[in-house]
Scaffold this active site. Structure first.
Site, PDB file in Angstrom:
ATOM      1  N   HIS A 188       7.537  -7.796  -3.665  1.00 24.99           N
ATOM      2  CA  HIS A 188       6.218  -8.207  -4.158  1.00 24.99           C
ATOM      3  C   HIS A 188       6.329  -9.541  -4.905  1.00 24.99           C
ATOM      4  O   HIS A 188       6.696  -9.567  -6.090  1.00 24.99           O
ATOM      5  CB  HIS A 188       5.637  -7.135  -5.079  1.00 24.99           C
ATOM      6  CG  HIS A 188       5.169  -5.918  -4.371  1.00 24.99           C
ATOM      7  ND1 HIS A 188       3.876  -5.766  -3.925  1.00 24.99           N
ATOM      8  CD2 HIS A 188       5.830  -4.797  -3.994  1.00 24.99           C
ATOM      9  CE1 HIS A 188       3.758  -4.591  -3.325  1.00 24.99           C
ATOM     10  NE2 HIS A 188       4.928  -3.981  -3.342  1.00 24.99           N
ATOM     11  N   ASP A 198     -15.221  -9.543 -23.080  1.00 26.79           N
ATOM     12  CA  ASP A 198     -15.815  -9.402 -21.753  1.00 26.79           C
ATOM     13  C   ASP A 198     -17.332  -9.408 -21.799  1.00 26.79           C
ATOM     14  O   ASP A 198     -17.988 -10.174 -21.089  1.00 26.79           O
ATOM     15  CB  ASP A 198     -15.323  -8.110 -21.084  1.00 26.79           C
ATOM     16  CG  ASP A 198     -13.814  -8.012 -21.068  1.00 26.79           C
ATOM     17  OD1 ASP A 198     -13.155  -9.063 -21.108  1.00 26.79           O
ATOM     18  OD2 ASP A 198     -13.298  -6.884 -21.029  1.00 26.79           O
ATOM     19  N   LYS A 256      -8.570 -10.581 -17.299  1.00 23.94           N
ATOM     20  CA  LYS A 256      -8.861 -10.913 -18.697  1.00 23.94           C
ATOM     21  C   LYS A 256      -8.563 -12.376 -19.018  1.00 23.94           C
ATOM     22  O   LYS A 256      -9.356 -13.039 -19.701  1.00 23.94           O
ATOM     23  CB  LYS A 256      -8.051 -10.000 -19.621  1.00 23.94           C
ATOM     24  CG  LYS A 256      -8.212 -10.278 -21.095  1.00 23.94           C
ATOM     25  CD  LYS A 256      -9.601  -9.914 -21.599  1.00 23.94           C
ATOM     26  CE  LYS A 256      -9.757  -8.410 -21.714  1.00 23.94           C
ATOM     27  NZ  LYS A 256     -11.020  -8.040 -22.384  1.00 23.94           N
ATOM     28  N   CYS A 306       5.337  -6.230   1.609  1.00 28.82           N
ATOM     29  CA  CYS A 306       5.737  -4.828   1.511  1.00 28.82           C
ATOM     30  C   CYS A 306       5.148  -4.021   2.674  1.00 28.82           C
ATOM     31  O   CYS A 306       5.583  -4.180   3.810  1.00 28.82           O
ATOM     32  CB  CYS A 306       5.332  -4.256   0.148  1.00 28.82           C
ATOM     33  SG  CYS A 306       6.155  -2.699  -0.254  1.00 28.82           S
ATOM     34  N   TYR A 307       4.146  -3.177   2.442  1.00 26.41           N
ATOM     35  CA  TYR A 307       3.511  -2.462   3.549  1.00 26.41           C
ATOM     36  C   TYR A 307       2.968  -3.457   4.573  1.00 26.41           C
ATOM     37  O   TYR A 307       2.976  -3.204   5.772  1.00 26.41           O
ATOM     38  CB  TYR A 307       2.374  -1.572   3.035  1.00 26.41           C
ATOM     39  CG  TYR A 307       1.642  -0.831   4.136  1.00 26.41           C
ATOM     40  CD1 TYR A 307       2.113   0.386   4.603  1.00 26.41           C
ATOM     41  CD2 TYR A 307       0.479  -1.369   4.719  1.00 26.41           C
ATOM     42  CE1 TYR A 307       1.457   1.066   5.632  1.00 26.41           C
ATOM     43  CE2 TYR A 307      -0.173  -0.699   5.745  1.00 26.41           C
ATOM     44  CZ  TYR A 307       0.317   0.518   6.191  1.00 26.41           C
ATOM     45  OH  TYR A 307      -0.331   1.181   7.208  1.00 26.41           O
ATOM     46  N   GLU A 339       3.918 -11.291  -5.951  1.00 21.98           N
ATOM     47  CA  GLU A 339       2.769 -11.464  -6.839  1.00 21.98           C
ATOM     48  C   GLU A 339       3.008 -10.960  -8.256  1.00 21.98           C
ATOM     49  O   GLU A 339       2.260 -11.316  -9.178  1.00 21.98           O
ATOM     50  CB  GLU A 339       1.529 -10.775  -6.252  1.00 21.98           C
ATOM     51  CG  GLU A 339       1.554  -9.250  -6.242  1.00 21.98           C
ATOM     52  CD  GLU A 339       2.199  -8.668  -4.997  1.00 21.98           C
ATOM     53  OE1 GLU A 339       1.845  -7.532  -4.641  1.00 21.98           O
ATOM     54  OE2 GLU A 339       3.063  -9.333  -4.392  1.00 21.98           O
ATOM     55  N   GLY A 389       0.817  -1.205   0.000  1.00 21.37           N
ATOM     56  CA  GLY A 389       0.000   0.000   0.000  1.00 21.37           C
ATOM     57  C   GLY A 389       0.848   1.251   0.000  1.00 21.37           C
ATOM     58  O   GLY A 389       2.052   1.205   0.293  1.00 21.37           O
TER      59      GLY A 389
END
Length: 518
Positions: A175, A232, A374, A84-85, A177, A57
């Site tokens: 991170h 979509d 997506k 992280c945060y 991710e 964050g």
């Protein structure tokens, strides 16, 4: 989804929090993201998470009013991973120290070295001397909390990987991710093992849950689906049609901002292949008149968003018992427009399908893809039986060519843009590059340039080609075309498209740019 073991992701406002969810879904773990302000002790007791992630964050834990989770998070005797945060807030709450990042900030690529300590979280890591990771932090942990050990360090983060194994508390300063941490998914998979997840969540399960939810919400009422012809909205339409059949009416809004021949192709495809009620709303003049003279990107998006709803309302009046409007809103749309579920993320830009909705629109929203990326939508489309050739189409924005026409929009510029875009896409397909590229298009620039064609002076528009590679749309890089391809494409556009005499190629990544120009 109540039967699935659940991972709770507490969102502190990172722009990549949703990538955490995406990684765990790839690992077949069901997870939900909730902003920190919604996560109370009562919420935690009801949610019954099997494990918790504390996201990154933009805030600083040093500030008095910095966001924090309930202390109960660390007392549930379940695995918790701070990122992280999330690492910094864990240390601040458990007795460690966090200092301002004077000389210790890290943004971008960094390298983590292993300590002598061993831990299951890092199984498969450090097969070489160091691991490449992606950092994005200003503050840093200067003292770890009691009971924690250090398992990895970097030049500017001496506590890059820490853990209190007895309490099942883990934290990393980088991170895992993001794709820029190559072995990040392996670390998250190890966290799943520590938590004991059965990993039984699948896109088929999501489909079944979504269908049941749609049926329960809609009952015997009618649904109008905004159909653009893109992946979509098309997956949304097929999913809802599977759930409620003839209670669905699709409205294809031809707003005059579509690519060459797109309206005819979309209408033909759905009428020929799907037994759905489809209204072709030809509203080109309405949209172009309202956009006349407008040059601010946000204003244009808001106008288009408002007109979409007005058109849906107009046709809804002729459909008895129509109470719902379905849209193909995705996670990235929500992230960039407003933070997910009201969290603290910064706004990037408004999207036509999540911004500008009037308070009294008269229809309730159904957005069954709102929590998907997506690539997950394409998986769902495959599960629903949509053709692979169709699901592989490049994304096309709801506001259409309006956001590929910076400055004021005119019919002349739109016609020039359509022709140039058609040539560019034809070139990409001709060279068998279409499937390698996430998204490709032409932007007509709001400037005219001097040129020479034959022996005559020209004063026509310049255009920019844009082609990017991406996995999830959250980050992107330009596609490295061969010089000969760019030269050939530029020649074709200038020779075949009246009104353009200069072609450029946009090599900006995301971030700092966005994929679209507006």
């Amino acid at each position: 989804m109540q039967n699935h073991q659940r991972l709770l992701i507490i969102d502190f406002g990172s722009q990549v929090t949703q990538l955490i969810a995406r990684r765990f879904r790839e690992l077949s773990v069901y997870c939900e993201i909730h902003p920190f302000q919604n996560v109370t002790e009562e919420f935690l007791k009801k949610f019954k998470a099997k494990a918790i992630i504390l996201s990154g964050g933009p805030a600083s834990v040093i500030e008095k009013k910095s966001p924090k989770p309930p202390k109960l998070v660390f007392e549930l005797d379940i695995p918790v991973l701070g990122i992280c945060y999330g690492q910094q807030v864990m240390m601040a709450m458990l007795g460690g120290n966090v200092d301002k990042g004077i000389g210790t900030a890290e943004f971008g690529r960094a390298y983590v070295q292993k300590t002598d300590n061993e831990i299951l979280l890092l199984e498969g890591w450090f097969e070489t001397e160091q691991e490449k990771v992606w950092m994005s932090h200003g503050d840093h942990v200067s003292k770890i909390a009691p009971g924690f050990e250090v398992f990895g360090t970097s030049d500017n983060a001496p506590f890059a990987i820490i853990a209190n194994e007895e309490r099942k508390l883990f934290a990393v300063q980088f991170h895992p991710e993001v794709h820029h941490t190559p072995n990040g998914t392996k670390l998250l998979e190890n966290f799943c093992k520590i938590a004991g997840f059965s990993r039984d969540w699948t896109i088929t399960g999501y489909r079944e849950h979504a269908i049941a939810k749609i049926r329960d919400e809609v009952g015997d009422k009618q649904v109008i689906c905004g159909l653009s012809g893109g992946v979509d909205s098309s997956v949304t339409a097929v999913l809802i049609h599977e759930a409620i059949g003839e209670q669905l009416t699709c409205v294809f809004v031809d707003h005059g901002l579509l690519r060459k021949n797109e309206a005819q192709e979309v209408v033909k495809m759905f009428r020929d292949n799907y037994n759905m009620s489809l209204i072709h709303a030809e509203e080109q003049e309405l949209f172009l008149n309202k956009l006349d003279g407008q040059d601010d990107p946000e204003t244009k998006r808001k106008i288009i968003g408002r007109l979409f709803i007005e058109v849906f309302q107009k046709y809804a009046k002729d459909i008895k018992d129509a109470e719902f409007l379905a849209q193909g809103t995705l996670y990235p749309d929500v992230i960039e427009s407003i933070s997910f579920d009201g969290g603290p993320s910064d706004t990037i830009k408004s999207h036509h399908n999540v911004g500008g909705l009037p308070e009294k629109m008269g229809l309730k929203l159904i957005e069954p893809l709102r929590e998907l990326f997506k690539d997950e939508v394409r998986l769902l489309g495959t599960d629903l039986g949509l053709p692979k050739s169709f699901l592989g189409r490049h994304p096309f924005p709801g506001p259409g060519l309006a956001i590929r026409c910076p400055g004021k929009i005119t019919k002349e510029k739109l016609n020039i843009l359509r022709e140039a875009d058609a040539v560019f896409i034809d070139q990409i397909k001709k060279h068998a590059l279409y499937d390698e590229i996430w998204q490709a298009f032409v932007t007509i620039l709001p400037v005219r340039t001097v040129g020479v064609m034959g022996d005559a002076r020209t004063y026509d528009y310049a255009c920019a080609l844009r082609a990017v590679t991406s996995v999830d749309g959250m980050t992107a890089d330009y596609y490295p075309f061969e010089h000969n391809f760019l030269a050939e494409t530029a020649t074709r556009i200038i020779n075949e498209v009246t009104g353009i005499n200069r072609v450029t190629y946009d090599i900006t990544s995301k971030p700092p740019g966005t994929i679209e120009w507006e």
